[in-house]
Structures are given as structure tokens and as C-alpha cells.
Write a protein that holds these residues in place. Structure first.
Motif, mmCIF file in Angstrom:
data_model
loop_
_atom_site.group_PDB
_atom_site.id
_atom_site.type_symbol
_atom_site.label_atom_id
_atom_site.label_comp_id
_atom_site.label_asym_id
_atom_site.label_seq_id
_atom_site.Cartn_x
_atom_site.Cartn_y
_atom_site.Cartn_z
ATOM 1 N N PRO A 171 0.831 -1.272 -0.039
ATOM 2 C CA PRO A 171 0.132 0.000 -0.017
ATOM 3 C C PRO A 171 0.727 1.276 0.035
ATOM 4 O O PRO A 171 0.300 2.275 -0.586
ATOM 5 N N GLN A 172 2.221 1.254 0.420
ATOM 6 C CA GLN A 172 2.823 2.387 0.720
ATOM 7 C C GLN A 172 4.006 2.560 -0.253
ATOM 8 O O GLN A 172 4.440 3.581 -0.799
ATOM 9 N N LYS A 173 4.499 1.250 -0.817
ATOM 10 C CA LYS A 173 5.563 1.225 -1.617
ATOM 11 C C LYS A 173 5.389 0.316 -3.210
ATOM 12 O O LYS A 173 4.528 -0.411 -2.842
ATOM 13 N N LYS A 174 6.193 0.951 -4.048
ATOM 14 C CA LYS A 174 6.275 0.268 -5.086
ATOM 15 C C LYS A 174 7.829 0.082 -5.802
ATOM 16 O O LYS A 174 8.613 0.997 -5.704
ATOM 17 N N LEU A 175 8.055 -1.226 -6.279
ATOM 18 C CA LEU A 175 9.334 -1.337 -6.760
ATOM 19 C C LEU A 175 9.245 -2.252 -7.956
ATOM 20 O O LEU A 175 8.868 -3.329 -7.953
ATOM 21 N N LEU A 176 9.837 -1.573 -9.083
ATOM 22 C CA LEU A 176 9.735 -2.295 -10.346
ATOM 23 C C LEU A 176 11.539 -2.418 -10.539
ATOM 24 O O LEU A 176 12.053 -1.304 -10.890
ATOM 25 N N LEU A 177 12.019 -3.732 -10.468
ATOM 26 C CA LEU A 177 13.399 -3.896 -10.541
ATOM 27 C C LEU A 177 13.693 -4.493 -11.843
ATOM 28 O O LEU A 177 13.480 -5.884 -11.698
ATOM 29 N N HIS A 178 14.537 -4.010 -12.630
ATOM 30 C CA HIS A 178 14.938 -4.780 -13.933
ATOM 31 C C HIS A 178 16.246 -5.501 -13.482
ATOM 32 O O HIS A 178 17.299 -4.756 -12.982
ATOM 33 N N LEU A 179 16.221 -6.713 -13.272
ATOM 34 C CA LEU A 179 17.542 -7.497 -12.853
ATOM 35 C C LEU A 179 18.468 -7.610 -13.657
ATOM 36 O O LEU A 179 18.465 -7.653 -14.707
ATOM 37 N N PRO A 180 19.788 -7.489 -12.969
ATOM 38 C CA PRO A 180 20.954 -7.545 -13.674
ATOM 39 C C PRO A 180 21.360 -8.627 -14.396
ATOM 40 O O PRO A 180 21.917 -8.754 -15.492
ATOM 41 N N HIS A 181 20.818 -10.024 -14.099
ATOM 42 C CA HIS A 181 20.834 -11.292 -14.796
ATOM 43 C C HIS A 181 19.591 -12.115 -14.926
ATOM 44 O O HIS A 181 18.599 -11.784 -13.860
ATOM 45 N N PRO A 182 19.190 -12.628 -15.732
ATOM 46 C CA PRO A 182 18.091 -13.574 -15.865
ATOM 47 C C PRO A 182 17.954 -14.610 -14.919
ATOM 48 O O PRO A 182 18.978 -15.147 -14.416
ATOM 49 N N VAL A 183 16.808 -15.041 -14.202
ATOM 50 C CA VAL A 183 16.659 -15.664 -13.234
ATOM 51 C C VAL A 183 15.746 -16.800 -13.624
ATOM 52 O O VAL A 183 14.892 -16.559 -14.528
ATOM 53 N N ASP A 184 15.695 -17.975 -12.749
ATOM 54 C CA ASP A 184 14.578 -18.834 -13.007
ATOM 55 C C ASP A 184 13.444 -18.594 -12.253
ATOM 56 O O ASP A 184 13.464 -18.394 -10.724
ATOM 57 N N SER A 185 12.431 -17.774 -12.536
ATOM 58 C CA SER A 185 11.108 -17.288 -11.865
ATOM 59 C C SER A 185 10.279 -17.974 -11.343
ATOM 60 O O SER A 185 9.769 -17.772 -10.429
ATOM 61 N N ARG A 186 10.567 -19.525 -11.544
ATOM 62 C CA ARG A 186 9.556 -20.185 -11.077
ATOM 63 C C ARG A 186 9.958 -20.883 -9.871
ATOM 64 O O ARG A 186 9.127 -21.653 -9.066
ATOM 65 N N ASN A 187 11.307 -21.077 -9.454
ATOM 66 C CA ASN A 187 11.957 -21.805 -8.432
ATOM 67 C C ASN A 187 12.482 -20.777 -7.295
ATOM 68 O O ASN A 187 13.325 -20.994 -6.741
#
Length: 198
Positions: free
Chosen positions: A154-170
Motif C-alpha cells: 500500500p505504501q511502496k512500489k518497486l519495479l526492478l530490472h534484474l542484472p541477470h536472468p533468473v529462474d522465476s518459477r523456483n
């Protein structure tokens, strides 16, 4: 070459300027019939800027139309995570830090049997620590893609483009309520990891 634009007032001066800028040569009798200046600039438009492109009529995958004729870009042209960007959102960005973690054993530490060193190229995991003061665990919304982390409260928002690709499912996330820190651990999937971890 300096041009004095204040001195250009007569038709002959304007015609000479048009010839200088690239107007094609004309017959003398055509010049007598014209009453006003003629310039090649008037025939130019935005499409004339840059090198001349030749149109080729090639049938194939290059000319495949999308199913929705109103789409402007193809899916490959839109960067991942752009659907989350909202410049009008008044919520502030929380403090965060990105750390890299590697798995080492005694054979790495004391015997030096592997090629691991302290660089990020030898790290397997990325740890993102996000400070969320006055936030409950139930208020956190976390969406993770291969190259983007989107966190909203409700107070914060973070959109972070990661420096390396990651396994988003695990990935793993743990909220430390005492410190009010969300810790997200992600396994990196880089292109040359098979060489670094051999």
C-alpha cells in the motif's frame, strides 16, 4: 559559406538559392513562365529523411500480419516488465540491495579444488533484500519474471530490472518481520554458467 538571409528578397535570389539547395536545372524558357520561387524542399516530407529505402515485394515470414491489426509492436519488440511501469504512481520506491551468493564446500575453501573465486561470475544465486517498514506480510504483492521483479505494497512500489536472468518459477521469498525486510532468493540462469561451474 555564410548566407545573409536578410538580403534574399527578390524572386531571382530565391531561385538561385533553390538551385544551390539541389533543384534540378530547368530550361530558360520555363523560368520566364514561372511567377514565384520553386523549391525542392516543398516536395519533401518526413519520409525523405535518411537513406533511400528500396521496397521489395517478398512473400514470407517478414510480411506476416498479426492477428490483431491494431497492434503497433510485435511481442519481441516490447521489453519484459514494461506493463508494470507506471510513472503516475505516487508510491515511493523502497530501499533495496542486491547480493550474490555462491555455494562453497570445504574442497573449495581449503583445498582449492574447484575454479570458484569471489567474483559474481561464480555465484549461483541472487539475493534481493527490500526494506519495507510498517508493512505486514499479507500486504505484499510480489510478481516475478525472468528479468523483472515487481513488488507492491500500500505504501511502496518497486519495479526492478534484474542484472541477470533468473529462474522465476523456483525462487524463494522470506519476510523477516522483526527487521521488516523481504528477502528474495533467485537462482540465476546465465548463458555461460555451464563454463563457470564446470
Amino acid at each position: 559559406m555564410d548566407l545573409d538571409l536578410d538580403g534574399i528578397s527578390s524572386v531571382s535570389s530565391l531561385q538561385s538559392l533553390a538551385k544551390l539547395l539541389g533543384d534540378p536545372p530547368k530550361d530558360d524558357e520555363d523560368d520566364d513562365d514561372e511567377c514565384g520561387p520553386h523549391s525542392s524542399v516543398s516536395a519533401m516530407g518526413p519520409g525523405n529523411i535518411g537513406p533511400v529505402k528500396k521496397e521489395t515485394a517478398v512473400a514470407g515470414p517478414a510480411q506476416v500480419k498479426s492477428e490483431n491489426s491494431k497492434t503497433i509492436w510485435s511481442a519481441e519488440e516490447v521489453p519484459e516488465g514494461s506493463e508494470y511501469e507506471d510513472t503516475w504512481d505516487p508510491r515511493e520506491q523502497p530501499e533495496y540491495e542486491i547480493l550474490f551468493k555462491q555455494r562453497v564446500g570445504t574442497e573449495d575453501m581449503f583445498l582449492g579444488m574447484s575454479r570458484k573465486d569471489a567474483s559474481t561470475a561464480c555465484c549461483e544465486d541472487m539475493v534481493i533484500k527490500i526494506k519495507l517498514p510498517e508493512t505486514k506480510f499479507s500486504d505484499i504483492t510480489l510478481d516475478l519474471q525472468d528479468k523483472v521483479l515487481d513488488l507492491r505494497t500500500p505504501q511502496k512500489k518497486l519495479l526492478l530490472h534484474l542484472p541477470h536472468p533468473v529462474d522465476s518459477r523456483n525462487g524463494k521469498a522470506h519476510f523477516h518481520s522483526e527487521e521488516e525486510i523481504l528477502e528474495v532468493t533467485l537462482r540465476m540462469t546465465r548463458e555461460l554458467d555451464f563454463i563457470n561451474f564446470a
